[in-house]
Design a protein around this motif. Structure first.
Motif, short mmCIF file in Angstrom:
data_model
loop_
_atom_site.label_atom_id
_atom_site.label_comp_id
_atom_site.label_asym_id
_atom_site.label_seq_id
_atom_site.Cartn_x
_atom_site.Cartn_y
_atom_site.Cartn_z
N ALA A 93 0.85 -1.19 0.00
CA ALA A 93 0.00 0.00 0.00
C ALA A 93 0.88 1.24 0.00
O ALA A 93 1.56 1.54 0.99
N ALA A 94 0.88 1.96 -1.12
CA ALA A 94 1.64 3.21 -1.23
C ALA A 94 0.68 4.39 -1.08
O ALA A 94 -0.50 4.29 -1.42
N PRO A 95 1.17 5.52 -0.57
CA PRO A 95 0.30 6.69 -0.42
C PRO A 95 -0.31 7.11 -1.76
O PRO A 95 0.35 7.10 -2.79
N THR A 117 18.16 1.77 -0.36
CA THR A 117 16.89 1.25 0.12
C THR A 117 15.75 1.77 -0.75
O THR A 117 15.66 2.96 -1.03
N LYS A 118 14.91 0.85 -1.17
CA LYS A 118 13.76 1.21 -1.99
C LYS A 118 12.49 0.74 -1.30
O LYS A 118 12.51 -0.24 -0.55
N PRO A 119 11.37 1.42 -1.55
CA PRO A 119 10.11 0.97 -0.96
C PRO A 119 9.66 -0.35 -1.56
O PRO A 119 10.02 -0.67 -2.71
N PRO A 120 8.91 -1.17 -0.83
CA PRO A 120 8.43 -2.43 -1.38
C PRO A 120 7.50 -2.19 -2.57
O PRO A 120 6.77 -1.19 -2.62
N THR A 142 5.44 -3.65 7.68
CA THR A 142 6.60 -2.76 7.67
C THR A 142 6.25 -1.53 6.86
O THR A 142 5.34 -1.54 6.01
N THR A 143 6.99 -0.44 7.12
CA THR A 143 6.84 0.80 6.35
C THR A 143 8.22 1.26 5.91
O THR A 143 9.12 1.45 6.73
N VAL A 144 8.39 1.39 4.61
CA VAL A 144 9.66 1.84 4.04
C VAL A 144 9.36 3.02 3.11
O VAL A 144 8.62 2.87 2.13
N LEU A 145 9.91 4.18 3.45
CA LEU A 145 9.71 5.38 2.65
C LEU A 145 8.23 5.65 2.39
O LEU A 145 7.81 6.02 1.29
N SER A 149 3.80 -2.53 3.77
CA SER A 149 3.79 -3.86 3.18
C SER A 149 3.64 -4.90 4.26
O SER A 149 4.19 -4.76 5.36
N GLY A 150 2.91 -5.95 3.97
CA GLY A 150 2.74 -7.06 4.88
C GLY A 150 2.10 -8.22 4.16
O GLY A 150 2.00 -8.22 2.92
#
Length: 339
Positions: A93-95, A117-120, A142-145, A149-150
């Motif tokens: 899920a991206a904004p 590092t890149k977002p999933p 988890t939240t990356v940038l 994702s889960g």
């Protein structure tokens, strides 16, 4: 694995490969292990599937693990718009973007160990839009940038390539793999201890290859369950060499094999021979694999030995496969009807 058995299998595989048009090396380490759920090699464009050598004893999904199609009935894995379906795996899920379920497709992209590092994200083109997902309830969230994702098991309604989620839960834990059942009753006195892979000899190899229009590739079964030998020890449970007969007299084949197989032997009736399996596989490989979202093709044993991994068995895919015979193939769709 026992060193002597490795040598026997390697020599048998070499003999077989000498007669074949450049097949890949067999995975010898897999021969004696009980079956585990398979992930098939991705089909990229028109990738070909390797033929199975007699020396490579493939223990793949057997005959009673694939749903059959009764005459005049729909395939039990067929999905139409409005049907309830289920998927399991990664959700991203991206904004300001739709939420996607990522299809678990292997990628051939090279790994850049120096990348930042890149977002999933899902593999390009391998995602399904899902609505109604509670992102904060995803497992291993988890939240990356800013991208969440889960994982989850999602059940909902399929419509126009999207899933409207109605049920969300943790993914189902993978079931432990079990060896295929031996399709023969035990002989008088029961199955004898021993390693059936030692029955792979030049004589057996020649017998099976000379009858490719009658027989299937032999495989190893474990009638008493998975072996658990100590390191360096032979299997601690009996194993059985299984040979399927598509055409001809099963008892006559068994009698001809008896002097060639110094191990537990099961000779059983099957629907298709090695040659017929090869023809079915070739017919599948001629289909528009990308358009049908076919992600892998495998070959096993039993009555539906050509195994197809794909995104979904929808009406379009079913119509394309129908000339080959829906009940001749084993389908492993990622989007499946919900129970």
């Amino acid at each position: 694995m026992n060193r002597d058995v490795d040598d026997v299998l390697a020599e048998a595989g070499a003999r077989w490969r000498a007669d074949q048009p450049s097949p890949p090396e067999p995975d010898l380490d897999r021969m004696l292990r009980p079956r585990r759920p398979k992930r098939w090699v991705p089909v990229l464009a028109a990738a070909s599937v390797a033929a199975i050598a007699v020396a490579v004893i493939q223990v793949l999904p057997h005959r009673d693990q694939a749903p059959s199609v009764a005459p005049g009935k729909e395939h039990p894995l067929l999905v139409r718009d409005g049907d309830k379906v289920q998927v399991e795996g990664q959700v991203v899920a991206a904004p300001s973007a739709p939420v996607y379920y990522c299809l678990p497709i292997a990628t051939t992209l090279p790994l850049d160990v120096n990348q930042q590092t890149k977002p999933p994200a899902c593999t390009p083109g391998q995602q399904i839009e899902v609505t109604g997902v509670d992102v904060n309830r995803l497992e291993d969230l988890t939240t990356v940038l800013g991208v969440k994702s889960g994982t989850a098991r999602l059940v909902g309604t399929w419509n126009a390539g999207r899933i409207a989620v109605e049920q969300q839960s943790a993914p189902t834990p993978p079931a432990p793999g079990e060896p295929d059942k031996v399709p023969c009753p035990p002989p008088a006195g029961g199955w004898q201890p021993g390693d059936a892979s030692t029955a792979i000899t030049p004589a057996l190899d020649a017998f099976v290859k000379a009858r490719a229009d009658q027989l299937q590739t032999p495989w190893i079964g474990w009638p008493e369950g998975s072996p658990n030998p100590k390191p360096g020890q032979p299997p601690n449970k009996p194993s059985v060499l299984v040979v399927g007969v598509a055409h001809g007299d099963v008892e006559a084949i068994r009698k001809a094999l008896d002097p060639l197989v110094a191990a537990n032997l099961c000779v059983t009736k099957v629907r298709v021979s090695q040659n017929e399996i090869a023809a079915q596989r070739a017919a599948v490989e001629k289909l528009p694999l990308d358009d049908l979202h076919i992600t892998g093709i495998g070959v096993g044993v039993g009555d539906r030995p050509v195994i197809i991994s794909l995104r979904i068995l929808d009406q379009r895919a079913a119509d394309v496969f129908r000339p080959i015979g829906l009940d001749n193939l084993t389908f492993q769709p990622l989007v499946r009807p919900a129970p």
